[in-house]
Write a protein that holds these residues in place. Structure first.
Motif, short mmCIF file in Angstrom:
data_model
loop_
_atom_site.label_atom_id
_atom_site.label_comp_id
_atom_site.label_asym_id
_atom_site.label_seq_id
_atom_site.Cartn_x
_atom_site.Cartn_y
_atom_site.Cartn_z
N LEU A 1 -7.22 78.21 45.32
CA LEU A 1 -7.56 79.46 46.81
C LEU A 1 -6.52 79.98 46.79
CD1 LEU A 1 -8.79 81.27 48.24
CD2 LEU A 1 -9.35 79.29 50.02
N ILE A 2 -5.87 80.92 46.96
CA ILE A 2 -4.16 81.59 47.13
C ILE A 2 -4.88 82.83 48.15
CG2 ILE A 2 -2.02 83.84 46.68
CD1 ILE A 2 -2.67 82.19 43.61
N VAL A 3 -4.15 81.98 49.59
CA VAL A 3 -4.45 82.67 50.80
C VAL A 3 -3.85 83.81 51.16
CG1 VAL A 3 -4.68 82.57 52.99
CG2 VAL A 3 -5.79 81.38 51.21
N SER A 4 -3.86 85.10 51.08
CA SER A 4 -3.36 86.23 51.49
C SER A 4 -2.75 86.91 49.90
CB SER A 4 -1.71 86.31 52.11
OG SER A 4 -1.39 87.57 51.96
N ALA A 5 -3.28 87.51 49.16
CA ALA A 5 -3.55 87.65 47.64
C ALA A 5 -2.77 88.17 47.54
CB ALA A 5 -4.59 87.23 47.33
N SER A 6 -3.08 89.06 48.32
CA SER A 6 -1.95 90.60 47.90
C SER A 6 -0.98 90.98 48.48
CB SER A 6 -2.67 91.55 48.79
OG SER A 6 -2.29 91.04 50.77
N GLN B 1 -2.54 83.31 36.00
CA GLN B 1 -2.86 83.12 35.18
C GLN B 1 -2.73 83.17 33.69
OE1 GLN B 1 -3.02 88.02 34.65
NE2 GLN B 1 -4.61 87.63 35.29
N ALA B 2 -1.50 83.05 33.41
CA ALA B 2 -0.37 82.48 32.06
C ALA B 2 -0.95 81.42 31.87
CB ALA B 2 1.30 82.71 32.07
N ASP B 3 -1.30 80.25 32.10
CA ASP B 3 -1.69 79.41 31.90
C ASP B 3 -3.62 79.30 31.43
OD1 ASP B 3 -2.76 76.22 31.51
OD2 ASP B 3 -1.25 75.74 32.82
N PRO B 4 -4.06 79.10 30.19
CA PRO B 4 -5.99 78.67 29.93
C PRO B 4 -5.76 77.89 30.96
CG PRO B 4 -4.36 78.67 28.75
CD PRO B 4 -3.10 79.18 29.39
N ASP B 5 -5.55 76.63 30.58
CA ASP B 5 -5.77 75.56 31.76
C ASP B 5 -5.69 75.37 33.19
OD1 ASP B 5 -6.15 74.49 28.79
OD2 ASP B 5 -4.02 73.76 29.04
N THR B 6 -5.42 76.56 33.80
CA THR B 6 -5.57 76.10 35.60
C THR B 6 -6.47 76.48 35.86
OG1 THR B 6 -2.99 78.29 35.08
CG2 THR B 6 -4.66 78.29 37.73
N PRO B 7 -7.38 75.82 36.67
CA PRO B 7 -8.52 75.45 37.27
C PRO B 7 -9.10 77.53 37.38
CG PRO B 7 -7.55 74.24 38.11
CD PRO B 7 -6.19 75.14 37.24
N VAL C 1 -15.95 73.28 46.58
CA VAL C 1 -16.08 71.61 45.59
C VAL C 1 -14.48 71.84 45.52
CG1 VAL C 1 -17.58 72.93 44.09
CG2 VAL C 1 -14.89 73.96 43.99
N PRO C 2 -14.15 70.27 44.74
CA PRO C 2 -12.37 70.56 45.00
C PRO C 2 -11.18 71.21 44.62
CG PRO C 2 -13.53 68.75 44.02
CD PRO C 2 -14.45 69.97 43.92
N THR C 3 -10.66 71.66 45.97
CA THR C 3 -9.67 73.15 46.04
C THR C 3 -8.53 72.26 46.42
OG1 THR C 3 -12.04 74.28 46.72
CG2 THR C 3 -9.36 75.67 47.51
N LEU C 4 -7.67 73.04 45.55
CA LEU C 4 -5.96 73.26 46.11
C LEU C 4 -5.53 74.92 46.56
CD1 LEU C 4 -2.95 72.45 46.45
CD2 LEU C 4 -2.71 73.67 44.29
N ILE C 5 -5.82 74.78 47.67
CA ILE C 5 -5.20 75.85 49.00
C ILE C 5 -3.81 75.73 49.00
CG2 ILE C 5 -5.06 77.02 50.61
CD1 ILE C 5 -7.72 74.72 51.59
N ILE C 6 -3.34 77.27 48.35
CA ILE C 6 -1.38 78.16 48.40
C ILE C 6 -2.29 79.18 49.36
CG2 ILE C 6 0.32 79.25 47.05
CD1 ILE C 6 -1.04 76.22 45.70
N ASP C 7 -1.00 78.56 50.85
CA ASP C 7 -1.29 79.48 51.75
C ASP C 7 -0.06 80.44 51.77
OD1 ASP C 7 -1.63 80.95 54.39
OD2 ASP C 7 -0.90 78.99 55.58
N MET C 8 0.08 81.64 51.39
CA MET C 8 0.92 82.53 52.31
C MET C 8 0.72 83.09 53.15
SD MET C 8 2.21 82.27 48.74
CE MET C 8 1.40 81.62 47.07
N SER C 9 -0.15 83.11 53.87
CA SER C 9 -0.90 83.76 55.70
C SER C 9 0.41 83.08 56.53
CB SER C 9 -2.01 83.68 55.20
OG SER C 9 -2.59 82.60 55.82
N LEU D 1 -14.17 73.59 53.70
CA LEU D 1 -14.23 72.32 52.57
C LEU D 1 -14.18 71.03 52.74
CD1 LEU D 1 -11.35 74.87 50.63
CD2 LEU D 1 -13.69 73.73 49.95
N GLY D 2 -14.04 70.51 53.82
CA GLY D 2 -13.98 69.10 54.80
C GLY D 2 -13.15 68.22 53.16
N ASP D 3 -14.00 67.27 52.45
CA ASP D 3 -13.13 66.04 51.63
C ASP D 3 -12.89 66.81 50.56
OD1 ASP D 3 -13.70 64.37 53.34
OD2 ASP D 3 -15.46 63.52 52.66
N ASN D 4 -13.71 68.06 50.53
CA ASN D 4 -12.85 68.91 49.39
C ASN D 4 -11.81 69.52 49.39
OD1 ASN D 4 -14.99 68.40 46.97
ND2 ASN D 4 -16.53 69.91 47.71
#
Length: 362
Positions: free
Chosen positions: A178-183, A195-201, A237-245, A258-261
């Protein structure tokens, strides 16, 4: 001696501007005087001011009145006078500057492609900020890309680091990123890298309602959600957050939902710096500030000299070309316009698909 004009901000109130006027030293032995032709201005520079004490950004260009500081910027300079035989007058440089008309540097570790500022007060500061690229010696340098380099290189270098960090951590076991502040520009750069990596979730971009159409148009994210859709639409679901905000309310809501996820949150930027401060539900033990210069230093040790620059440079070149489709760059000339542009960025008034380059030289 050359008169040097520098914009300053009050550290406790970034909206309060000051101007200092000094002169270059008479003796430039071992030093160079650089005319700062133009520099970029984005929310990234505001972050430098917000965390200036915590991370040390005020230390790069110290002021006599320590209640004021100089926010660093990335830009292009031209050598106006040189006390070193290795560096010629007229040489073009790219690097880290004060918001000013000129800067005095003390080059060390000089080679054909770069040097590092060896000033005593900068010796303990992150190497990536002390490095200056000698563009005049680069056969691939294209001055037509100067504006994009000033605005995007530092942001997309961080984007590349975030991708490499996530990949090395095996996505923290996440099924979605999840990319927060995606703009935000760093968010978009991170989207390009993922996006360049086809194995990215699965990549989810989160943005404001007002920016959603523009983010959708980028075609970077598998799903685009707005902040008011967190509880109703974000898959738990299990989530990695990348927070720009840096928005405490938003991140706290995400953690509660998300809790434990919520596997890990990497705090990167402060596009919503006025909302900082985490609330109930924030999971501190699985959250951490991301410091790109630290990651770069690690990769330089892991990969050897020049390899990070090569890989990140290849990524930047590709991402920069894609960015010309959506990014508009505005120009400010002179002190009054520079101050106006700075205040617009500080106040969040610059649209996500625009940026500024600024010159204090009339």
């Amino acid at each position: 001696m050359t008169e040097i004009t520098t914009m300053q901000v009050r550290k406790a109130n970034l909206d309060e501007l000051g101007v200092s006027t000094t002169h270059s030293p008479e003796d430039l032995s071992g030093k160079i005087l650089v005319r700062i032709e133009r520099f970029g201005m984005t929310a990234n520079n505001i972050t430098y001011g917000v965390v200036g004490d915590r991370i040390g950004y005020w230390k790069f260009f110290p002021t006599e009145d320590t209640t004021f500081g100089v926010i660093p910027v990335w830009g292009i300079g031209v050598v106006e006078a040189s006390g070193l035989p290795e560096i010629a007058v007229g040489e073009r440089l790219y690097g880290y500057w004060p918001m000013g008309s000129h800067a005095v540097l003390e080059p060390g570790r000089i080679d054909q492609s770069r040097f590092f500022d060896a000033s005593e007060h900068r010796k303990e500061l992150a190497a990536v900020y002390n490095r200056y690229l000698r563009l005049s010696n680069d056969p691939q340098d294209d001055p037509a890309t100067d504006d994009m380099r000033m605005v995007l290189w530092p942001l997309y270098a961080t984007s590349f680091c975030l991708y490499d960090f996530a990949l090395a951590g095996e996505w923290y076991g996440a099924e979605q990123v999840l990319i927060v502040s995606a703009s935000s520009k760093t968010g978009i750069g991170t989207g390009y890298a993922f996006q360049a990596d086809p194995d990215t979730p699965k990549i989810v971009g989160m943005t404001s309602t007002g920016n959603k159409a523009k983010v959708d148009a980028l075609d970077l994210y598998d799903q685009v959600l707005t902040y008011d859709q967190i509880e109703a639409e974000l898959e738990n679901v299990p989530t990695l957050i990348i927070d720009m905000s840096g928005s405490g309310p938003v991140i706290s809501r995400l953690h509660q939902h998300l809790g434990d996820n919520m596997r890990f949150t990497s705090h990167v930027g402060l596009t919503h710096y006025s909302e900082a401060g985490m609330g109930d539900g924030y999971i501190r033990e699985r959250s951490e500030m991301f410091f790109a210069p630290g990651h770069i230093a690690k990769r330089n040790a892991d990969w050897g000299p020049g390899e990070f620059e090569r890989r990140s440079g290849d990524f930047w070149s590709q991402a920069m070309r894609k960015s010309t489709d959506w990014l508009t760059i505005n120009h400010a000339q002179g002190l009054a316009q520079a101050q106006s542009a700075y205040r617009e960025v500080l106040g969040g008034g610059t649209p996500a698909d625009q940026a500024w380059t600024i010159s204090l030289i009339e």
